[in-house]
Design a protein around this motif. Structure first.
Motif, PDB file in Angstrom:
ATOM      1  N   ILE A  68     -54.879 -40.239  10.953  1.00  0.00           N
ATOM      2  CA  ILE A  68     -55.356 -38.979  10.396  1.00  0.00           C
ATOM      3  C   ILE A  68     -56.802 -39.137   9.945  1.00  0.00           C
ATOM      4  O   ILE A  68     -57.129 -40.040   9.185  1.00  0.00           O
ATOM      5  N   VAL A  69     -57.663 -38.246  10.422  1.00  0.00           N
ATOM      6  CA  VAL A  69     -59.064 -38.201  10.003  1.00  0.00           C
ATOM      7  C   VAL A  69     -59.268 -36.902   9.232  1.00  0.00           C
ATOM      8  O   VAL A  69     -59.011 -35.819   9.761  1.00  0.00           O
ATOM      9  N   THR A  70     -59.698 -36.996   7.972  1.00  0.00           N
ATOM     10  CA  THR A  70     -59.929 -35.810   7.159  1.00  0.00           C
ATOM     11  C   THR A  70     -61.421 -35.577   6.995  1.00  0.00           C
ATOM     12  O   THR A  70     -62.178 -36.502   6.714  1.00  0.00           O
ATOM     13  N   GLU A  71     -61.830 -34.346   7.181  1.00  0.00           N
ATOM     14  CA  GLU A  71     -63.223 -33.963   6.971  1.00  0.00           C
ATOM     15  C   GLU A  71     -63.291 -32.458   6.750  1.00  0.00           C
ATOM     16  O   GLU A  71     -62.473 -31.697   7.268  1.00  0.00           O
ATOM     17  N   GLY A  74     -55.092 -30.768  15.636  1.00  0.00           N
ATOM     18  CA  GLY A  74     -55.866 -30.433  14.453  1.00  0.00           C
ATOM     19  C   GLY A  74     -54.993 -29.641  13.494  1.00  0.00           C
ATOM     20  O   GLY A  74     -53.981 -29.062  13.890  1.00  0.00           O
ATOM     21  N   VAL A  75     -55.395 -29.606  12.229  1.00  0.00           N
ATOM     22  CA  VAL A  75     -54.705 -28.797  11.229  1.00  0.00           C
ATOM     23  C   VAL A  75     -55.762 -28.032  10.438  1.00  0.00           C
ATOM     24  O   VAL A  75     -56.653 -28.641   9.844  1.00  0.00           O
ATOM     25  N   ARG A  76     -55.689 -26.709  10.474  1.00  0.00           N
ATOM     26  CA  ARG A  76     -56.642 -25.852   9.789  1.00  0.00           C
ATOM     27  C   ARG A  76     -55.928 -24.590   9.316  1.00  0.00           C
ATOM     28  O   ARG A  76     -54.796 -24.313   9.719  1.00  0.00           O
ATOM     29  N   LEU A  90     -69.793 -28.656  -0.814  1.00  0.00           N
ATOM     30  CA  LEU A  90     -69.280 -28.510   0.544  1.00  0.00           C
ATOM     31  C   LEU A  90     -69.908 -29.553   1.469  1.00  0.00           C
ATOM     32  O   LEU A  90     -70.920 -30.179   1.113  1.00  0.00           O
ATOM     33  N   PRO A  91     -69.315 -29.770   2.657  1.00  0.00           N
ATOM     34  CA  PRO A  91     -69.874 -30.760   3.591  1.00  0.00           C
ATOM     35  C   PRO A  91     -71.334 -30.525   3.952  1.00  0.00           C
ATOM     36  O   PRO A  91     -72.057 -31.466   4.255  1.00  0.00           O
ATOM     37  N   ASP A  92     -71.790 -29.255   3.926  1.00  0.00           N
ATOM     38  CA  ASP A  92     -73.192 -28.984   4.253  1.00  0.00           C
ATOM     39  C   ASP A  92     -74.117 -29.131   3.052  1.00  0.00           C
ATOM     40  O   ASP A  92     -75.316 -28.867   3.142  1.00  0.00           O
ATOM     41  N   GLY A  93     -73.569 -29.558   1.913  1.00  0.00           N
ATOM     42  CA  GLY A  93     -74.376 -29.782   0.718  1.00  0.00           C
ATOM     43  C   GLY A  93     -74.425 -28.610  -0.241  1.00  0.00           C
ATOM     44  O   GLY A  93     -74.870 -28.759  -1.391  1.00  0.00           O
ATOM     45  N   ILE A 153     -54.969 -37.074  14.522  1.00  0.00           N
ATOM     46  CA  ILE A 153     -54.957 -35.727  13.941  1.00  0.00           C
ATOM     47  C   ILE A 153     -56.197 -35.541  13.083  1.00  0.00           C
ATOM     48  O   ILE A 153     -56.526 -36.399  12.257  1.00  0.00           O
ATOM     49  N   ASN A 154     -56.888 -34.423  13.264  1.00  0.00           N
ATOM     50  CA  ASN A 154     -58.039 -34.076  12.442  1.00  0.00           C
ATOM     51  C   ASN A 154     -57.650 -32.917  11.542  1.00  0.00           C
ATOM     52  O   ASN A 154     -57.052 -31.940  12.005  1.00  0.00           O
ATOM     53  N   ALA A 155     -57.994 -32.993  10.254  1.00  0.00           N
ATOM     54  CA  ALA A 155     -57.585 -31.954   9.317  1.00  0.00           C
ATOM     55  C   ALA A 155     -58.542 -31.868   8.142  1.00  0.00           C
ATOM     56  O   ALA A 155     -59.207 -32.847   7.800  1.00  0.00           O
ATOM     57  N   PHE A 156     -58.614 -30.679   7.528  1.00  0.00           N
ATOM     58  CA  PHE A 156     -59.256 -30.574   6.231  1.00  0.00           C
ATOM     59  C   PHE A 156     -58.494 -31.475   5.267  1.00  0.00           C
ATOM     60  O   PHE A 156     -57.282 -31.654   5.406  1.00  0.00           O
ATOM     61  N   PRO A 157     -59.147 -32.060   4.257  1.00  0.00           N
ATOM     62  CA  PRO A 157     -58.416 -32.899   3.291  1.00  0.00           C
ATOM     63  C   PRO A 157     -57.242 -32.182   2.645  1.00  0.00           C
ATOM     64  O   PRO A 157     -56.153 -32.753   2.504  1.00  0.00           O
ATOM     65  N   THR A 158     -57.436 -30.914   2.234  1.00  0.00           N
ATOM     66  CA  THR A 158     -56.327 -30.187   1.600  1.00  0.00           C
ATOM     67  C   THR A 158     -55.185 -29.982   2.586  1.00  0.00           C
ATOM     68  O   THR A 158     -54.009 -30.106   2.218  1.00  0.00           O
TER      69      THR A 158
END
Length: 305
Positions: free
Chosen positions: A127-130, A144-146, A197-200, A98-103
């Motif tokens: 679970i992979v969070t990013e 996925g979870v979004r 944010l992930p993009d800096g 499962i891929n998800a935002f951390p929150t």
């Protein structure tokens, strides 16, 4: 021997897809060393070099490009055949990725993941969070979870959970010492926990009231990219933080944190669990989606194809 060969092929395809050994290793849930060894073993067996490696990047050689182009469809068919076999299982087992935002991961963990594992102890959940949006199919994820508004149009979405809100909170001692902001512009006089944010880029705090919206570039002593650290800093009276209500609800109820600017904070889209249409879902996949549907009360959604 067959399993070993498939593992090595999966390793090569993931490195080719991600362009970095470390990222590919995280996706596959193995160490970078183990992944490198698997790729090297296959290169030695083939007698060719599949990748050009430098300290900064990894790229396919010409031979590697030809090999991946020919092998990828066959490996995909093998995995599909394995899924067909697994779908016949009476008892759900195996791994779900499962891929998800951390929150989002935090929100589903207690309400969905842990109860599911108690009901299906033979299933393993990875679970992979990013923070960035990813293609879950290309990344090898089952689900996925979004936020619902971020789910790709070609995915099957299962709304999960209720209304979500942002909140601005600070400790009672901080507010006693520095006062309570009444409008978003008052934050210029406060120490705030900044989020990268992930993009800096630094996240600008969003607010809205009576049709008026504003984004505030807050300032403060600390910049973070992890929400749990911002909560810890707020509890230590370092400053105000913008958080998901679910992350700090217990602190608010216990009086450890106090909500401010409540009439300005946003209501967010609910979460959705999403996945691609699958011809032969595994027993574990079907069990998880059915379990999530029951938990969410989304009885009007179609069953897994």
């Amino acid at each position: 021997m067959v399993q070993s060969s498939l593992t090595e092929l999966d390793a090569v395809l993931m490195v080719a897809r991600r362009g970095k050994f470390r990222t590919a290793a995280l996706e596959l849930g193995v160490s970078t060393t183990a992944l490198s060894n698997a790729v090297g073993k296959l290169e030695r067996a083939l007698g060719i070099r599949l990748f050009n490696r430098t300290t900064r990047s990894v790229s396919l050689t010409e031979a590697g490009q030809q090999f991946v182009a020919q092998v990828a469809p066959a490996v995909r068919e093998i995995h599909e055949a394995m899924e067909v076999a697994r779908s016949q299982q009476a008892t759900p087992s195996g791994t779900l990725r499962i891929n998800a935002f951390p929150t989002a991961a935090r929100e589903i963990f207690t309400s969905l993941v842990l109860p599911f594992l108690r009901a299906h102890p033979q299933v393993h959940i990875d679970i992979v969070t990013e923070g960035r949006l990813v293609d879950i199919v290309a990344g090898g994820f089952d689900l996925g979870v979004r936020s619902s508004d971020l789910v790709p149009a070609d995915m099957i979405a299962l709304p999960f959970g209720g209304v979500r809100r942002n909140v601005v909170v600070g400790s009672p001692s901080y507010l006693e010492a520095h006062g309570t902001p009444m409008v978003p512009q008052d934050l210029a006089e406060h120490s705030c926990l900044r989020v990268r944010l992930p993009d800096g880029a630094i996240y600008r705090w969003p607010f809205e009231k009576d049709g008026q919206s504003v984004h505030i570039d807050v300032d403060g002593a600390i910049t973070l990219d992890e929400a749990s650290l911002a909560r810890t800093a707020a509890l230590a009276s370092v400053g105000l933080t913008l958080a998901m209500e679910s992350d700090v609800r217990n602190d608010i109820e216990a009086g450890r944190l106090v909500r401010v600017l409540e009439d300005w904070t946003l209501t967010l889209s609910p979460l959705s669990l999403y996945y691609p249409s699958r011809r032969n879902p595994t027993a574990a996949f079907k069990a998880f989606v059915d379990f999530a549907r029951r938990q969410s009360g989304a009885n009007t959604l179609s069953t897994v194809a």
